[in-house]
Design an enzyme around this catalytic site. Structure first.
Site, short mmCIF file in Angstrom:
data_model
loop_
_atom_site.label_atom_id
_atom_site.label_comp_id
_atom_site.label_asym_id
_atom_site.label_seq_id
_atom_site.Cartn_x
_atom_site.Cartn_y
_atom_site.Cartn_z
N CYS A 29 0.82 -1.22 0.11
CA CYS A 29 0.06 0.11 0.07
C CYS A 29 0.94 1.29 -0.02
CB CYS A 29 -0.77 0.16 1.14
SG CYS A 29 -1.75 1.29 1.24
N CYS A 54 -6.08 -2.79 7.48
CA CYS A 54 -7.27 -1.98 7.11
C CYS A 54 -8.36 -2.79 6.68
CB CYS A 54 -7.01 -0.82 6.51
SG CYS A 54 -6.64 -1.04 4.45
#
Length: 379
Positions: A119, A216
């Site tokens: 990410c 997440c």
């Protein structure tokens, strides 16, 4: 709070803070909120940006996760409290293609991926960084606990002052070009208590917000359920076998197992404890063996990102310290480059549970500097 590395302002630019535009990547947590508030208080032209990374109404979303719906609200509220503009960018498709799909496919391939690194590499420090440049920002600041220092050959990456908060393992793939543009204002703070004290000083609504502990898009740390949702074939049953191929039991999907796992194998009654030593997704096999089969000293790495002053392949060997998991301390090793992006890492002492898909991060043995790292792959 910030290092005084420049003649006129704390971010190292030769101009007044009011003439320095900073895009702050805001997750909605206390760390990035403090960065934005502190920079605004110093007079910088602050622009907050938060990424919407997945559908907050979908099953993958979870309350309290990084970049979930509540966090976008919190980031926007901090921007309102401190009086700077805030934007939310829809990166759902980018995030799924660059991070979530690879995460699922890597598990199906028998690896143990680290999506937070991907990410940072493929979304935050790539697309978001380019967005910051499009906004004519002089730099982009984040709430990561890591240090950027300027050396004789330019910007260097260094571990955070607080070893317990250091995030260097997750940022090893930051390139030299990105490092020139990035700033990490929290890296020199002695502890997270100092960050929360600054949040309280500015009266931020997130001052007491708990830290997010999970990936997440993975609710409650349950990787298997997410992967089964994305790749239903991951739940295909198969055999648990020993290193000779002898069948010891059955499993309900290789996705439910990780390298080094001992408990929950469902093969009781054996004289000696057995551990997962390999995952063979193609043949739907979980291979188990004694603990000594987990130990290795030679680690093949690829996609090497090198942050040293000399070319990576300019030497036959580099004597460094390496981390093969985020929770382990650096250990002495020798890196032997094969090319500019591939190498074999030889550990001074054997490590257990080294898994394909994890990162191997390179550290200077004599300082806090990070020399980059690579991805562990199957030899």
């Amino acid at each position: 709070m910030l290092d005084q590395s420049g003649p006129l302002n704390s971010l190292g630019f030769d101009k007044a803070p009011a003439d320095t535009r900073v895009v702050v990547a805001m997750s909605g947590g206390v760390d990035s909120s403090v960065v934005a508030a502190e920079l605004k208080s110093q007079g910088y032209d602050v622009v907050g940006v938060t990424l919407q990374l997945y559908d907050h109404g979908a099953a993958l979303a979870k309350k309290g996760a990084c970049c979930a719906g509540r966090d976008i609200h919190d980031a926007r509220r901090v921007a309102e409290e401190m009086g700077f503009p805030h934007y939310v960018l829809d990166y759902e498709n980018v995030f799924r293609d660059a991070v979530i799909d690879e995460f699922a496919d890597s598990y199906l391939g028998g690896a143990t991926p680290v999506p937070c690194i991907r990410c940072n590499e493929r979304v935050k420090f790539k697309d978001l960084l380019e967005t910051a440049k499009d906004l004519e920002a002089d730099c982009m600041a984040t709430g990561h606990y890591i240090q950027r220092k300027v050396g004789d050959h330019g910007a260097e990456l260094h571990a955070a002052a607080d070893a317990g908060r250091d995030q260097s393992y997750f940022l090893f793939s930051t390139t030299a070009e990105q490092l020139d543009y990035l700033r990490f204002p929290l890296g020199h703070l002695p502890s997270k208590d100092d960050t929360r004290a600054l949040a309280a000083k500015y009266g931020l609504s997130v001052a007491d917000k708990p830290d997010s502990q999970d990936i997440c898009f993975v609710p409650n740390g349950d990787y298997a359920s997410v992967i089964r949702k994305l790749r239903p074939e991951a739940a295909a049953p198969g055999n648990i076998v020993d290193h000779t191929g002898r069948v010891l039991g059955q499993h309900d999907g290789v996705v439910n197992y990780t390298i080094g796992q001992r408990r929950g194998l469902g093969i009781g009654g054996l004289a000696d404890p057995l551990y997962v030593v390999k995952l063979d997704a193609e043949n739907r096999q979980v291979i188990v063996g004694p603990k000594d089969m987990l130990a290795t000293r030679s680690i093949p790495v690829r996609e090497v990102n090198w942050l040293g002053d000399d070319r990576f392949d300019s030497r036959d060997a580099w004597h460094v310290a390496v981390k093969v998991r985020s929770t382990r301390p650096p250990t002495d090793a020798v890196i032997r480059p094969i090319s500019a992006t591939e190498a074999t890492v030889e550990l001074a002492a054997a490590e257990a549970g080294v898994s394909p898909g994890q990162a191997c991060v390179f550290y200077d043995r004599d300082s806090s500097r990070i020399f980059g790292g690579g991805w562990i792959h199957k030899g």
